[in-house]
Design an enzyme around this catalytic site. Sequence first.
Site, short mmCIF file in Angstrom:
data_model
loop_
_atom_site.label_atom_id
_atom_site.label_comp_id
_atom_site.label_asym_id
_atom_site.label_seq_id
_atom_site.Cartn_x
_atom_site.Cartn_y
_atom_site.Cartn_z
N ASP A 1 -58.82 -31.23 23.42
CA ASP A 1 -58.07 -30.52 24.99
C ASP A 1 -57.26 -28.50 24.08
O ASP A 1 -57.78 -28.30 24.97
CB ASP A 1 -56.16 -30.62 24.03
CG ASP A 1 -55.76 -31.23 23.19
OD1 ASP A 1 -56.45 -31.16 22.19
OD2 ASP A 1 -54.77 -31.76 23.19
N ASP B 1 -57.15 -24.55 18.05
CA ASP B 1 -56.98 -23.19 17.58
C ASP B 1 -56.83 -22.58 16.54
O ASP B 1 -58.22 -22.07 16.32
CB ASP B 1 -55.11 -24.28 17.75
CG ASP B 1 -54.65 -23.69 17.06
OD1 ASP B 1 -53.97 -22.13 17.39
OD2 ASP B 1 -53.26 -24.32 16.93
N ASP C 1 -48.58 -32.05 22.76
CA ASP C 1 -47.74 -32.36 23.02
C ASP C 1 -46.73 -31.55 22.10
O ASP C 1 -47.63 -30.17 21.49
CB ASP C 1 -47.79 -33.65 22.06
CG ASP C 1 -47.65 -33.57 20.56
OD1 ASP C 1 -48.76 -32.68 20.27
OD2 ASP C 1 -47.32 -33.99 19.73
C1 PRP Z 1 -54.65 -30.99 18.20
C2 PRP Z 1 -56.05 -30.96 19.21
C3 PRP Z 1 -56.59 -30.17 18.78
C4 PRP Z 1 -56.37 -30.13 17.29
C5 PRP Z 1 -56.31 -27.95 16.83
O1 PRP Z 1 -54.87 -32.41 17.56
O2 PRP Z 1 -55.55 -31.89 19.88
O3 PRP Z 1 -57.29 -31.60 18.24
O4 PRP Z 1 -55.20 -30.08 16.95
O5 PRP Z 1 -56.55 -27.77 16.43
P1 PRP Z 1 -56.83 -26.64 14.92
O6 PRP Z 1 -57.96 -26.57 15.94
O7 PRP Z 1 -55.87 -25.70 14.04
O8 PRP Z 1 -57.48 -28.10 14.26
P2 PRP Z 1 -53.10 -33.08 17.28
O9 PRP Z 1 -54.08 -32.90 15.42
O10 PRP Z 1 -52.26 -31.88 17.40
O11 PRP Z 1 -53.09 -34.18 17.73
P3 PRP Z 1 -52.96 -35.00 18.94
O12 PRP Z 1 -54.33 -34.56 20.07
O13 PRP Z 1 -53.33 -35.87 19.19
O14 PRP Z 1 -51.77 -34.04 19.42
#
Ligand code: PRP
Length: 196
Positions: free
Chosen positions: A108, A111, A167
């Site tokens: 999704d 970051d 979320d």
């Molecule tokens: C979120 C998102 C990505 C990740 C991006 O996952 O879905 O996988 O963070 O962040 P980064 O580039 O800083 O690594 P999260 O761990 O929040 O899990 P989720 O999808 O279950 O919300």
Amino acid sequence: MPSPSRLAAHWRRDVARVLIPKTELARRVRSLAGKIETDFRGRELVIVALLTGTVPFLADLIRHLTLPLRLDFLGVSSYGDGTESRTLIYTKELRLDVRGRDVLVVDDILDTGKTLASVLAKLRRLKPRRIKTCVLLDKPNRRKRNLSADYVGFKIPNLFVVGYGLDFAEQYRNLPFVGVLRPEIYAGRCPAPVCG
Ligand code: PRP
């Protein structure tokens, strides 16, 4: 764009504004699918989707693909209930064999890049033929790893966004649009705008 009066009361209370309306999401997802379809023509694709936030995006994306494809999930979580990014935890491993296959990783949001960097390293050890990456949202200003995605839905600024899978404290994933969360919702729980 949904008019504020048509949003559920709790969304209206918690979401400051709609950043990407559902019509725009739908248009962009269709266009991404078109590019993927062209690039993978003649190939059998394995889509590796990262749980959990990718689910609405993934569901919409694959319904525009007519390629033969198989679908698998990696459970990976970088932060829990409203706290700052930390160690990655794998909560589900792949079931399908990707050796010699064309793999498309779908997530999704890109970051800091820590999640995607870890997932790519993990997948490369399984010797796929090639790996491409597709993210709905990209926050380039937050990057801590030197990587980018092959297919990007929207580049967005460093805002705390929720909805369409994203979320805060496991809430808001079912919003049909991407919205900006009001600071008072995450105040004291997450150093803004780290999450979302
Ligand atoms: C979120 C998102 C990505 C990740 C991006 O996952 O879905 O996988 O963070 O962040 P980064 O580039 O800083 O690594 P999260 O761990 O929040 O899990 P989720 O999808 O279950 O919300």
